[in-house]
Design an enzyme around this catalytic site. Structure first.
Site, short mmCIF file in Angstrom:
data_model
loop_
_atom_site.label_atom_id
_atom_site.label_comp_id
_atom_site.label_asym_id
_atom_site.label_seq_id
_atom_site.Cartn_x
_atom_site.Cartn_y
_atom_site.Cartn_z
N ASP A 65 -8.90 -51.44 12.11
CA ASP A 65 -9.64 -52.20 13.03
C ASP A 65 -11.07 -51.87 13.20
O ASP A 65 -11.52 -50.89 12.70
CB ASP A 65 -9.21 -52.29 14.54
CG ASP A 65 -9.57 -51.16 15.31
OD1 ASP A 65 -9.41 -50.00 14.87
OD2 ASP A 65 -10.01 -51.40 16.46
N ASP A 67 -14.51 -52.64 15.43
CA ASP A 67 -14.94 -53.03 16.63
C ASP A 67 -16.51 -53.40 16.84
O ASP A 67 -17.21 -52.72 16.24
CB ASP A 67 -15.03 -51.80 17.79
CG ASP A 67 -13.54 -51.31 17.91
OD1 ASP A 67 -12.57 -52.17 18.12
OD2 ASP A 67 -13.11 -50.15 17.72
N ASP A 125 -11.99 -56.61 16.71
CA ASP A 125 -11.82 -56.69 18.22
C ASP A 125 -13.51 -56.94 18.44
O ASP A 125 -14.41 -56.16 17.99
CB ASP A 125 -11.60 -55.44 18.68
CG ASP A 125 -9.97 -55.29 18.74
OD1 ASP A 125 -9.41 -56.23 18.61
OD2 ASP A 125 -9.41 -54.19 18.82
#
Length: 182
Positions: A65, A67, A125
């Site tokens: 991921d 961010d 995210d």
């Protein structure tokens, strides 16, 4: 050269693909969100991407991921903008972005972010903050319709200050150790 570091690190191709997708996302959603909410919008990379500690997913099909904090440059509470208004507008813009790209999927809202997936590869995210430049207040929008104190830049600044005395060799070693722990 098969080292533990090489086995847990992303390939240069994975990093480049993620960077391209991140850059495309930011170039399109920031102006859209700014127009939608009538505020200046900036971003701040955070987490393992920011700290160069991304690791390859353990299982095939899992995702790493990125961010990306989205910052509304205003005092949203004074402006009368609820946390759900900010999250909803961000979600709508992400939905608009994903609808034109079959390789992306907008996931269900998370408590403190929205998530855009690039299935079987990675996801981004997107937490939404407001930042009041006058008071230096930084708050995160939550799904419970509250703005909570949260300042990832302050944490990053603390980390940089804490490691500023390290040589590049020791800083690289620290990053490898963080990856091993993860």
């Amino acid at each position: 050269n098969e080292t533990l570091t090489n086995r847990i690190s992303l390939s240069p191709e994975q990093v480049e693909e993620a960077k391209e997708q991140k850059d495309l996302l930011l170039s399109l959603i920031k102006p859209e969100l700014s127009a939608c909410l009538d505020v200046q919008v900036k971003h701040w990379l955070q987490g393992s991407y920011k700290n160069h500690t991304l690791i390859r997913p353990v299982r095939k099909g899992d995702e790493f991921d990125i961010d990306i904090g989205i910052y509304l440059l205003c005092n949203a509470e004074v402006k009368g903008m609820s946390a759900l208004d900010a999250k909803g507008a961000t979600r709508n813009v992400l939905d608009w972005f994903a609808s034109a790209r079959p390789d992306t999927k907008l996931e269900a809202s998370k408590t403190s972010c929205e998530r855009l997936s690039y299935p079987a590869s990675f996801h981004i995210d997107v937490p939404i903050y407001y930042f009041d430049e006058n008071t230096r207040i930084c708050r995160l929008a939550t799904q419970e319709n509250t703005w909570i104190d949260s300042d990832p830049k302050a944490l990053q600044d603390w980390f940089y200050k804490s490691v500023s005395h390290l040589t590049m060799e020791y800083l690289s070693q620290l990053r490898r150790i963080i990856k091993y722990i993860k």
